[in-house]
Motif scaffolding. Structure first.
Motif, PDB file in Angstrom:
ATOM      1  N   ALA A  35       0.823  -1.208   0.000  1.00  0.00           N
ATOM      2  CA  ALA A  35       0.000   0.000   0.000  1.00  0.00           C
ATOM      3  C   ALA A  35       0.859   1.261   0.000  1.00  0.00           C
ATOM      4  CB  ALA A  35      -0.936  -0.015   1.205  1.00  0.00           C
ATOM      5  N   SER A  36       1.870   1.297   0.828  1.00  0.00           N
ATOM      6  CA  SER A  36       2.721   2.494   0.893  1.00  0.00           C
ATOM      7  C   SER A  36       3.544   2.663  -0.386  1.00  0.00           C
ATOM      8  CB  SER A  36       3.626   2.454   2.125  1.00  0.00           C
ATOM      9  OG  SER A  36       4.533   1.385   2.064  1.00  0.00           O
ATOM     10  N   SER A  37       3.950   1.566  -1.001  1.00  0.00           N
ATOM     11  CA  SER A  37       4.702   1.651  -2.260  1.00  0.00           C
ATOM     12  C   SER A  37       3.827   2.176  -3.394  1.00  0.00           C
ATOM     13  CB  SER A  37       5.270   0.283  -2.632  1.00  0.00           C
ATOM     14  OG  SER A  37       6.182  -0.155  -1.664  1.00  0.00           O
ATOM     15  N   VAL A  38       2.592   1.693  -3.453  1.00  0.00           N
ATOM     16  CA  VAL A  38       1.664   2.171  -4.485  1.00  0.00           C
ATOM     17  C   VAL A  38       1.367   3.653  -4.264  1.00  0.00           C
ATOM     18  CG1 VAL A  38      -0.708   1.984  -5.350  1.00  0.00           C
ATOM     19  CG2 VAL A  38       0.654  -0.082  -4.984  1.00  0.00           C
ATOM     20  N   ALA A  39       1.138   4.051  -3.018  1.00  0.00           N
ATOM     21  CA  ALA A  39       0.864   5.455  -2.708  1.00  0.00           C
ATOM     22  C   ALA A  39       2.050   6.345  -3.078  1.00  0.00           C
ATOM     23  CB  ALA A  39       0.520   5.608  -1.232  1.00  0.00           C
ATOM     24  N   ARG A  40       3.250   5.861  -2.862  1.00  0.00           N
ATOM     25  CA  ARG A  40       4.453   6.624  -3.216  1.00  0.00           C
ATOM     26  C   ARG A  40       4.539   6.810  -4.740  1.00  0.00           C
ATOM     27  NH1 ARG A  40       7.557   4.489   0.260  1.00  0.00           N
ATOM     28  NH2 ARG A  40       8.068   2.640  -0.922  1.00  0.00           N
ATOM     29  N   LEU A  41       4.209   5.762  -5.492  1.00  0.00           N
ATOM     30  CA  LEU A  41       4.190   5.877  -6.950  1.00  0.00           C
ATOM     31  C   LEU A  41       3.147   6.902  -7.391  1.00  0.00           C
ATOM     32  CD1 LEU A  41       4.497   2.162  -8.121  1.00  0.00           C
ATOM     33  CD2 LEU A  41       6.161   3.973  -8.468  1.00  0.00           C
ATOM     34  N   PHE A  42       1.962   6.800  -6.813  1.00  0.00           N
ATOM     35  CA  PHE A  42       0.895   7.724  -7.167  1.00  0.00           C
ATOM     36  C   PHE A  42       1.283   9.163  -6.881  1.00  0.00           C
ATOM     37  CE2 PHE A  42      -1.936   4.305  -7.966  1.00  0.00           C
ATOM     38  CZ  PHE A  42      -2.972   4.849  -8.711  1.00  0.00           C
ATOM     39  N   SER A  43       1.929   9.400  -5.776  1.00  0.00           N
ATOM     40  CA  SER A  43       2.286  10.776  -5.441  1.00  0.00           C
ATOM     41  C   SER A  43       3.312  11.343  -6.415  1.00  0.00           C
ATOM     42  CB  SER A  43       2.809  10.862  -4.000  1.00  0.00           C
ATOM     43  OG  SER A  43       4.058  10.220  -3.870  1.00  0.00           O
ATOM     44  N   ALA A  44       4.122  10.486  -7.028  1.00  0.00           N
ATOM     45  CA  ALA A  44       5.125  10.934  -7.990  1.00  0.00           C
ATOM     46  C   ALA A  44       4.485  11.356  -9.315  1.00  0.00           C
ATOM     47  CB  ALA A  44       6.156   9.834  -8.230  1.00  0.00           C
ATOM     48  N   ASP A  45       3.453  10.622  -9.758  1.00  0.00           N
ATOM     49  CA  ASP A  45       2.803  10.927 -11.035  1.00  0.00           C
ATOM     50  C   ASP A  45       1.399  10.328 -11.033  1.00  0.00           C
ATOM     51  OD1 ASP A  45       2.119  11.444 -13.670  1.00  0.00           O
ATOM     52  OD2 ASP A  45       4.010  10.704 -14.495  1.00  0.00           O
ATOM     53  N   PRO A  46       0.437  11.003 -10.381  1.00  0.00           N
ATOM     54  CA  PRO A  46      -0.910  10.456 -10.221  1.00  0.00           C
ATOM     55  C   PRO A  46      -1.595  10.079 -11.537  1.00  0.00           C
ATOM     56  CG  PRO A  46      -0.649  12.439  -8.913  1.00  0.00           C
ATOM     57  CD  PRO A  46       0.579  12.307  -9.755  1.00  0.00           C
ATOM     58  N   ALA A  47      -1.498  10.923 -12.551  1.00  0.00           N
ATOM     59  CA  ALA A  47      -2.176  10.647 -13.822  1.00  0.00           C
ATOM     60  C   ALA A  47      -1.636   9.378 -14.478  1.00  0.00           C
ATOM     61  CB  ALA A  47      -2.027  11.837 -14.767  1.00  0.00           C
ATOM     62  N   GLN A  62      -9.108  -3.267  -8.872  1.00  0.00           N
ATOM     63  CA  GLN A  62      -8.914  -1.847  -8.597  1.00  0.00           C
ATOM     64  C   GLN A  62      -9.568  -1.467  -7.264  1.00  0.00           C
ATOM     65  OE1 GLN A  62      -9.967   0.821 -11.844  1.00  0.00           O
ATOM     66  NE2 GLN A  62      -9.392  -0.743 -13.344  1.00  0.00           N
ATOM     67  N   GLU A  63     -10.770  -1.979  -7.041  1.00  0.00           N
ATOM     68  CA  GLU A  63     -11.482  -1.701  -5.800  1.00  0.00           C
ATOM     69  C   GLU A  63     -10.745  -2.300  -4.599  1.00  0.00           C
ATOM     70  OE1 GLU A  63     -15.464  -3.089  -6.486  1.00  0.00           O
ATOM     71  OE2 GLU A  63     -15.776  -1.636  -8.106  1.00  0.00           O
ATOM     72  N   ALA A  64     -10.214  -3.506  -4.766  1.00  0.00           N
ATOM     73  CA  ALA A  64      -9.464  -4.150  -3.682  1.00  0.00           C
ATOM     74  C   ALA A  64      -8.197  -3.365  -3.358  1.00  0.00           C
ATOM     75  CB  ALA A  64      -9.117  -5.592  -4.067  1.00  0.00           C
ATOM     76  N   LEU A  65      -7.529  -2.863  -4.374  1.00  0.00           N
ATOM     77  CA  LEU A  65      -6.325  -2.060  -4.161  1.00  0.00           C
ATOM     78  C   LEU A  65      -6.671  -0.767  -3.417  1.00  0.00           C
ATOM     79  CD1 LEU A  65      -3.296  -1.567  -4.613  1.00  0.00           C
ATOM     80  CD2 LEU A  65      -3.893  -0.565  -6.837  1.00  0.00           C
ATOM     81  N   LEU A  66      -7.747  -0.138  -3.814  1.00  0.00           N
ATOM     82  CA  LEU A  66      -8.188   1.085  -3.148  1.00  0.00           C
ATOM     83  C   LEU A  66      -8.530   0.810  -1.682  1.00  0.00           C
ATOM     84  CD1 LEU A  66      -8.850   4.073  -3.347  1.00  0.00           C
ATOM     85  CD2 LEU A  66     -11.142   3.444  -4.108  1.00  0.00           C
ATOM     86  N   GLN A  67      -9.219  -0.278  -1.415  1.00  0.00           N
ATOM     87  CA  GLN A  67      -9.554  -0.654  -0.034  1.00  0.00           C
ATOM     88  C   GLN A  67      -8.300  -0.928   0.781  1.00  0.00           C
ATOM     89  OE1 GLN A  67     -12.239  -3.967  -0.316  1.00  0.00           O
ATOM     90  NE2 GLN A  67     -14.010  -2.682  -0.767  1.00  0.00           N
ATOM     91  N   LEU A  68      -7.357  -1.621   0.188  1.00  0.00           N
ATOM     92  CA  LEU A  68      -6.106  -1.921   0.877  1.00  0.00           C
ATOM     93  C   LEU A  68      -5.371  -0.636   1.233  1.00  0.00           C
ATOM     94  CD1 LEU A  68      -4.003  -4.094   1.788  1.00  0.00           C
ATOM     95  CD2 LEU A  68      -2.969  -3.805  -0.461  1.00  0.00           C
ATOM     96  N   TYR A  72      -4.648   1.217   5.187  1.00  0.00           N
ATOM     97  CA  TYR A  72      -3.347   1.631   5.738  1.00  0.00           C
ATOM     98  C   TYR A  72      -3.130   3.141   5.642  1.00  0.00           C
ATOM     99  CZ  TYR A  72      -2.130  -3.241   6.235  1.00  0.00           C
ATOM    100  OH  TYR A  72      -2.108  -4.557   6.616  1.00  0.00           O
ATOM    101  N   ASN A  73      -4.223   3.854   5.378  1.00  0.00           N
ATOM    102  CA  ASN A  73      -4.187   5.307   5.300  1.00  0.00           C
ATOM    103  C   ASN A  73      -3.166   5.804   4.268  1.00  0.00           C
ATOM    104  OD1 ASN A  73      -5.302   7.762   6.034  1.00  0.00           O
ATOM    105  ND2 ASN A  73      -3.717   8.149   7.561  1.00  0.00           N
ATOM    106  N   CYS A  74      -3.090   5.079   3.164  1.00  0.00           N
ATOM    107  CA  CYS A  74      -2.208   5.443   2.063  1.00  0.00           C
ATOM    108  C   CYS A  74      -3.108   5.895   0.919  1.00  0.00           C
ATOM    109  CB  CYS A  74      -1.368   4.243   1.619  1.00  0.00           C
ATOM    110  SG  CYS A  74      -0.235   3.664   2.880  1.00  0.00           S
ATOM    111  N   LYS A  75      -3.132   7.159   0.682  1.00  0.00           N
ATOM    112  CA  LYS A  75      -4.060   7.740  -0.285  1.00  0.00           C
ATOM    113  C   LYS A  75      -3.554   7.601  -1.707  1.00  0.00           C
ATOM    114  CE  LYS A  75      -6.695   9.014   3.022  1.00  0.00           C
ATOM    115  NZ  LYS A  75      -7.681   8.070   3.423  1.00  0.00           N
TER     116      LYS A  75
END
Length: 77
Positions: A35-47, A62-68, A72-75
């Motif tokens: 979760a934190s790794s995916v959030a870090r990627l998103f913060s670098a280039d959300p689009a 996609q829904e499962a990833l969002l829930q995960l 863990y409070n990773c937006k």
């Protein structure tokens, strides 16, 4: 003269006292790491990563990833 050299018995005895090092021992919660790794990627280039996930993951995944990530409070977007 008996054969001298490599035998399966030697390998077994040789490895009995050997402790293998776990290269992932510092990872306590793999889901949190994901979760934190995916959030870090998103913060670098959300689009970019929104597009990649939208094109490569089925809707249920996609829904499962969002829930995960939310668990863990990773937006992510």
């Amino acid at each position: 003269m008996p054969d001298v050299g490599y035998t399966a018995a030697f390998v077994k005895l040789h490895s009995i006292g050997k402790k293998e090092e776990d290269p992932l021992s510092d990872i306590r919660d793999p889901k949190e790491l994901l979760a934190s790794s995916v959030a870090r990627l998103f913060s670098a280039d959300p689009a970019k990563y929104t597009q990649i996930i939208g094109e490569n993951l089925e809707q249920a995944n996609q829904e499962a990833l969002l829930q995960l990530c939310n668990a863990y409070n990773c937006k992510i977007v």
